[in-house]
Motif scaffolding. Structure first.
Motif, short mmCIF file in Angstrom:
data_model
loop_
_atom_site.label_atom_id
_atom_site.label_comp_id
_atom_site.label_asym_id
_atom_site.label_seq_id
_atom_site.Cartn_x
_atom_site.Cartn_y
_atom_site.Cartn_z
N UNK A 9 0.83 -1.21 0.00
CA UNK A 9 0.00 0.00 0.00
C UNK A 9 0.86 1.25 0.00
N UNK A 10 1.96 1.23 0.73
CA UNK A 10 2.79 2.42 0.87
C UNK A 10 3.68 2.70 -0.34
N UNK A 11 3.87 1.68 -1.18
CA UNK A 11 4.72 1.85 -2.36
C UNK A 11 3.99 2.66 -3.43
N UNK A 12 4.74 3.48 -4.15
CA UNK A 12 4.15 4.20 -5.27
C UNK A 12 3.98 3.23 -6.44
N UNK A 13 3.25 3.65 -7.43
CA UNK A 13 3.04 2.81 -8.61
C UNK A 13 4.37 2.51 -9.28
N UNK A 14 5.23 3.49 -9.38
CA UNK A 14 6.52 3.31 -10.02
C UNK A 14 7.34 2.27 -9.26
N UNK A 15 7.30 2.34 -7.94
CA UNK A 15 8.05 1.38 -7.13
C UNK A 15 7.47 -0.04 -7.28
N UNK A 16 6.15 -0.15 -7.30
CA UNK A 16 5.52 -1.47 -7.45
C UNK A 16 5.86 -2.09 -8.80
N UNK A 17 5.81 -1.27 -9.84
CA UNK A 17 6.13 -1.77 -11.18
C UNK A 17 7.60 -2.19 -11.25
N UNK A 18 8.49 -1.39 -10.67
CA UNK A 18 9.92 -1.72 -10.66
C UNK A 18 10.16 -3.02 -9.90
N UNK A 19 9.48 -3.17 -8.78
CA UNK A 19 9.61 -4.39 -7.98
C UNK A 19 9.10 -5.61 -8.75
N UNK A 20 7.97 -5.45 -9.41
CA UNK A 20 7.39 -6.54 -10.22
C UNK A 20 8.35 -6.93 -11.33
N UNK A 21 8.92 -5.94 -12.01
CA UNK A 21 9.84 -6.23 -13.11
C UNK A 21 11.11 -6.93 -12.60
N UNK A 22 11.60 -6.51 -11.45
CA UNK A 22 12.77 -7.17 -10.86
C UNK A 22 12.47 -8.63 -10.56
N UNK A 23 11.30 -8.90 -9.97
CA UNK A 23 10.92 -10.28 -9.65
C UNK A 23 10.78 -11.11 -10.92
N UNK A 24 10.18 -10.54 -11.96
CA UNK A 24 10.02 -11.27 -13.21
C UNK A 24 11.37 -11.57 -13.85
N UNK A 25 12.28 -10.59 -13.85
CA UNK A 25 13.62 -10.83 -14.41
C UNK A 25 14.36 -11.90 -13.61
N UNK A 26 14.21 -11.85 -12.28
CA UNK A 26 14.85 -12.85 -11.42
C UNK A 26 14.28 -14.24 -11.69
N UNK A 27 13.05 -14.31 -12.18
CA UNK A 27 12.42 -15.59 -12.51
C UNK A 27 12.76 -16.06 -13.92
N UNK A 28 13.58 -15.29 -14.64
CA UNK A 28 14.01 -15.70 -15.97
C UNK A 28 13.21 -15.11 -17.12
N UNK A 29 12.37 -14.14 -16.85
CA UNK A 29 11.59 -13.50 -17.91
C UNK A 29 12.25 -12.20 -18.33
#
Length: 77
Positions: A9-29
């Protein structure tokens, strides 16, 4: 659990998207961008061309040829 909720909830949209992209890249995407035709614009253009053809005085047999090709195509299916 409260910490997880607060982090989301406290994360901004930009931070959430960046976090999501980092997790996806870490998963091999990897991200890709795909452009597709805008069918709304395409259907408007088709309708406009149809109106121009309908108003045209030129008759060279093209429409009959298209009708024949269409009839053959539909007959095969």
């Amino acid at each position: 659990m409260a910490d997880v909720t607060c982090n989301i909830v406290c994360m901004s949209v930009v931070e959430r998207v960046a976090s999501y992209r980092e997790r996806m890249r870490a998963s091999g995407f990897r991200p890709i961008q795909v452009w597709v035709p805008d069918v709304r614009t395409l259907s408007k253009e088709i309708a406009a061309q149809g109106r121009r053809v309908a108003k045209s005085d030129v008759h060279d047999g093209s429409l009959e040829w298209l009708d024949a090709v269409n009839a053959d195509m539909w007959a095969e299916e």
